[in-house]
Every structure is written in structure tokens, then in C-alpha cells.
Design a protein around this motif. Structure first.
Motif, PDB file in Angstrom:
ATOM      1  N   ALA A  48       0.845  -1.194   0.000  1.00  0.00           N
ATOM      2  CA  ALA A  48       0.000   0.000   0.000  1.00  0.00           C
ATOM      3  C   ALA A  48       0.875   1.237   0.000  1.00  0.00           C
ATOM      4  O   ALA A  48       2.111   1.151   0.092  1.00  0.00           O
ATOM      5  N   TYR A  98      -6.446   4.102  12.530  1.00  0.00           N
ATOM      6  CA  TYR A  98      -6.401   2.757  11.965  1.00  0.00           C
ATOM      7  C   TYR A  98      -4.969   2.183  11.933  1.00  0.00           C
ATOM      8  O   TYR A  98      -4.000   2.910  11.714  1.00  0.00           O
ATOM      9  N   ALA A  99      -4.867   0.873  12.107  1.00  0.00           N
ATOM     10  CA  ALA A  99      -3.605   0.133  11.918  1.00  0.00           C
ATOM     11  C   ALA A  99      -2.433   0.847  12.609  1.00  0.00           C
ATOM     12  O   ALA A  99      -2.543   1.235  13.770  1.00  0.00           O
ATOM     13  N   MET A 133       0.051  -6.469   5.459  1.00  0.00           N
ATOM     14  CA  MET A 133       0.142  -5.174   4.796  1.00  0.00           C
ATOM     15  C   MET A 133       1.533  -4.574   4.994  1.00  0.00           C
ATOM     16  O   MET A 133       2.126  -4.703   6.056  1.00  0.00           O
ATOM     17  N   PHE A 169       2.716   6.592  12.325  1.00  0.00           N
ATOM     18  CA  PHE A 169       3.128   7.394  11.168  1.00  0.00           C
ATOM     19  C   PHE A 169       2.956   8.879  11.483  1.00  0.00           C
ATOM     20  O   PHE A 169       3.788   9.702  11.113  1.00  0.00           O
ATOM     21  N   VAL A 195       3.008  -2.994   8.312  1.00  0.00           N
ATOM     22  CA  VAL A 195       1.921  -2.281   8.990  1.00  0.00           C
ATOM     23  C   VAL A 195       1.191  -3.264   9.910  1.00  0.00           C
ATOM     24  O   VAL A 195       0.882  -4.389   9.490  1.00  0.00           O
ATOM     25  N   ASP A 214       0.647   5.424   1.653  1.00  0.00           N
ATOM     26  CA  ASP A 214      -0.103   6.348   2.507  1.00  0.00           C
ATOM     27  C   ASP A 214       0.382   7.782   2.357  1.00  0.00           C
ATOM     28  O   ASP A 214       1.482   8.122   2.807  1.00  0.00           O
ATOM     29  N   GLY A 220      -4.892   6.156   2.505  1.00  0.00           N
ATOM     30  CA  GLY A 220      -3.992   5.322   1.698  1.00  0.00           C
ATOM     31  C   GLY A 220      -4.745   4.251   0.945  1.00  0.00           C
ATOM     32  O   GLY A 220      -5.955   4.113   1.078  1.00  0.00           O
ATOM     33  N   ARG A 249      -6.177  -6.728   9.351  1.00  0.00           N
ATOM     34  CA  ARG A 249      -6.457  -7.796   8.380  1.00  0.00           C
ATOM     35  C   ARG A 249      -5.308  -8.791   8.252  1.00  0.00           C
ATOM     36  O   ARG A 249      -5.457  -9.836   7.615  1.00  0.00           O
ATOM     37  N   ILE A 282      -5.294   7.571   7.569  1.00  0.00           N
ATOM     38  CA  ILE A 282      -4.658   8.296   6.471  1.00  0.00           C
ATOM     39  C   ILE A 282      -5.296   7.735   5.183  1.00  0.00           C
ATOM     40  O   ILE A 282      -5.528   6.531   5.099  1.00  0.00           O
ATOM     41  N   THR A 323       3.575  -0.726   3.703  1.00  0.00           N
ATOM     42  CA  THR A 323       3.267   0.552   3.072  1.00  0.00           C
ATOM     43  C   THR A 323       4.493   1.441   2.934  1.00  0.00           C
ATOM     44  O   THR A 323       5.523   1.210   3.574  1.00  0.00           O
ATOM     45  N   HIS A 359      -1.280   3.803  11.816  1.00  0.00           N
ATOM     46  CA  HIS A 359      -1.285   5.195  11.366  1.00  0.00           C
ATOM     47  C   HIS A 359      -0.902   6.192  12.454  1.00  0.00           C
ATOM     48  O   HIS A 359      -0.329   7.238  12.165  1.00  0.00           O
ATOM     49  N   ASP A 363      -1.780  -4.111  10.610  1.00  0.00           N
ATOM     50  CA  ASP A 363      -3.140  -3.945  10.081  1.00  0.00           C
ATOM     51  C   ASP A 363      -4.024  -5.063  10.636  1.00  0.00           C
ATOM     52  O   ASP A 363      -3.579  -6.212  10.714  1.00  0.00           O
ATOM     53  N   MET A 366      -4.083   0.467  -1.865  1.00  0.00           N
ATOM     54  CA  MET A 366      -3.217  -0.558  -2.421  1.00  0.00           C
ATOM     55  C   MET A 366      -2.516  -0.077  -3.694  1.00  0.00           C
ATOM     56  O   MET A 366      -3.107   0.614  -4.519  1.00  0.00           O
TER      57      MET A 366
HETATM   58  C1  RP5 Z   1      -3.120   0.026   5.785  1.00  0.00           C
HETATM   59  O1  RP5 Z   1      -4.158  -0.292   4.885  1.00  0.00           O
HETATM   60  C2  RP5 Z   1      -2.180   0.899   5.013  1.00  0.00           C
HETATM   61  O2  RP5 Z   1      -1.412   1.710   5.889  1.00  0.00           O
HETATM   62  C3  RP5 Z   1      -3.109   1.664   4.107  1.00  0.00           C
HETATM   63  O3  RP5 Z   1      -3.553   2.845   4.739  1.00  0.00           O
HETATM   64  C4  RP5 Z   1      -4.328   0.754   3.952  1.00  0.00           C
HETATM   65  C5  RP5 Z   1      -4.493   0.200   2.555  1.00  0.00           C
HETATM   66  O4  RP5 Z   1      -5.595  -0.651   2.469  1.00  0.00           O
HETATM   67  P1  RP5 Z   1      -7.018  -0.172   1.902  1.00  0.00           P
HETATM   68  O5  RP5 Z   1      -7.257   1.227   2.435  1.00  0.00           O
HETATM   69  O6  RP5 Z   1      -6.914  -0.159   0.410  1.00  0.00           O
HETATM   70  O7  RP5 Z   1      -8.012  -1.141   2.430  1.00  0.00           O
HETATM   71  O8  RP5 Z   1      -2.496  -1.122   6.253  1.00  0.00           O
END
Ligand code: RP5
Length: 259
Positions: free
Chosen positions: A117, A243-244, A203, A249, A192, A119, A147, A196, A145, A205, A246, A194, A149
């Protein structure tokens, strides 16, 4: 420093208080000391899960891993990690570079191994405070943020502009933004934390800061679009959860800009 700390331990992708995104699956509980693969744990039983809705999607891998070239540029799919070479387990699956997550399989992510990804942190100083543009994610309602893929074969510099345009400018073209995109500063590239992530998919980035020194953003109308439910300026020193990874960051942003 901040980077080495948050890229070496993960928390959000071990959470068991909420089910895995778009599912009723709960992760196997992994305590901090059992995260590293180097720590033996014979009773580790991760839940196996690959979201069936991702199967056959153009952005998703197949489940035949034998032909995938991990740790390499595989056709136009970048399977290299920013964190160096990752391990492959006995079943030919990539192993999360930070460690166990309590869930094996691809989850809801498209790629086995790294999912790349980008950001863009668009920032400014307003009324004596550092601010950045944040969006509210539609998938889990968290602020983030804007961001997204990196498409196969796409330059990261293009992803940064495209994702900001789709999520924070409502897909509209803005001539003013050309001045913003001119001066990017890379703040981070790597893993990251994340929600998921799984044991086999994660993930990564590239975070780039575009700071508005000239007040250009005063003439740019923010408008949520695509995967964003809303958009607004957020004070970088506010302690709002993000999120995640961020928040880490934004800490890097704060450490790099003098007000
Ligand atoms: C995070 O998921 C990254 O930092 C980026 O912000 C984001 C990308 O995934 P999608 O937003 O496309 O779901 O891990």
C-alpha cells in the motif's frame, strides 16, 4: 526509535475482542511472548481462514502457491518485502515477518505474503497547530490516512495521488494539488500492524508526507469518496485513535516538522 519498535511487534492483528473483518471468525489468542516464530509453541493452533469472497477476484492470488515467486518481483506483482526476505513455511506459505497472529490463510487480503500500500500524509499548519487530512474508513469505521493498495505495476508516487484523489477529493481533479505533489518526503517504508494481517498475508506501506507550506490547501475542497465515509483535517497532536499503524506514522510526522 519509533520505527523499529512498531515494526517488530504487532497488536491490532492479534485482537480477539472483535471478529476478523467481514466474518464471525475469532483469532487464536497469541500472548506477546509467543509472537516471534523463533519461540517454539507446539500447541499453537491458528484458525485457518481465507475469505471466500476474495476467490477469483482480479486483485487476489489463487490458492495454488507453487508457482508464486516469493521474495521477488513476480511478473508485475511485487512479492518483495520492505523488511528484507521473509520465510516460507513447510507448506510453501510465506510467514508474517513480525510473527504469529492467531489466524492462518489469506484472510481478506488479496496476496499471500506482502500486500503493498501507499499512505499520503497531506499536512499543514493552521492556527499554530499541525494538521493532516484523515478519512473515516467504510470497512470498520476507524479514522485513517487516505492510503490504498498499489496496483500491479503501478509506481508508488502514482498510488499516493490516486488514493488521495479517490478518498479525500471525491475523485475530482484539482489543479492546486499539483503544487502539493511536487514535494514529498518519505517517512517510512515497511510492515503495517493492520487488523487484516494473518500468519501468511500482511500489509506493508510507503508513507510520504506532502506538507503545504504555501496555504494551497485553503483552496482545495475536501470531499469523501470511494472507501471513505467522511474526510476532515485532524490535529496531529490530538490523541485520536487511528487505523492500523497510522498513529505511529503521525508521530513520525510530528517529530519531523517544526511548528
Ligand atoms: C493500511 O491499509 C495501510 O497503511 C493503508 O492505509 C491501507 C491500505 O488498504 P485499503 O485502504 O486499500 O483497504 O495497512
Amino acid at each position: 526509535g519509533i520505527v523499529s519498535t512498531f515494526a517488530k511487534m504487532h497488536f491490532k492483528c492479534r485482537a480477539t475482542v472483535v471478529p476478523y473483518l467481514n466474518s464471525t471468525i475469532t483469532r487464536f489468542l497469541v500472548p506477546d511472548d509467543k509472537v516471534p516464530w523463533s519461540v517454539e509453541w507446539s500447541s499453537y493452533l491458528p484458525v485457518e481462514y481465507t475469505d471466500p469472497s476474495t476467490n477469483g477476484k482480479p486483485w487476489a492470488d489463487s490458492n495454488d502457491l507453487s508457482k508464486m515467486r516469493f521474495n521477488e518481483l513476480d511478473g508485475n506483482v511485487n512479492r518483495k518485502s520492505h523488511n528484507g526476505d521473509y520465510l516460507i513455511d513447510g507448506n510453501g506459505r510465506p510467514l508474517n515477518p513480525v510473527g504469529r497472529t492467531g489466524l492462518s490463510g489469506r484472510g481478506i487480503l488479496g496476496r499471500w505474503g506482502p500486500n503493498h500500500a501507499a499512505d499520503p500524509i497531506v499536512s499543514r499548519i493552521k492556527d499554530g497547530r499541525l494538521q493532516f487530512v484523515a478519512i473515516k474508513r467504510k470497512d470498520n469505521g476507524e479514522w485513517a490516512i487516505p492510503g490504498g493498495m498499489v496496483d500491479p505495476g503501478e509506481e508508488v508516487s502514482a498510488t499516493l495521488k490516486r488514493e488521495f484523489g479517490e478518498e479525500a477529493l471525491g475523485g475530482k481533479k484539482s489543479a492546486e494539488m499539483d503544487n502539493i505533489w511536487r514535494n514529498g518526503r518519505r517517512l517510512y517504508a515497511g510492515y503495517v500492524d493492520d487488523p487484516r494481517n494473518t500468519d501468511n498475508s500482511w500489509m506493508e506501506t510507503v508513507v510520504v508526507n506532502f506538507h503545504d507550506y504555501e496555504g494551497v490547501m485553503d483552496d482545495v475542497q475536501l470531499e469523501a469518496g470511494d472507501d471513505a465515509a467522511s474526510v476532515r483535517w485532524v490535529a496531529a497532536d490530538s490523541n485520536e485513535p487511528l487505523y492500523a499503524s497510522h498513529k505511529s506514522f503521525i508521530d513520525l510526522l510530528c517529530a519531523s516538522i517544526t511548528i
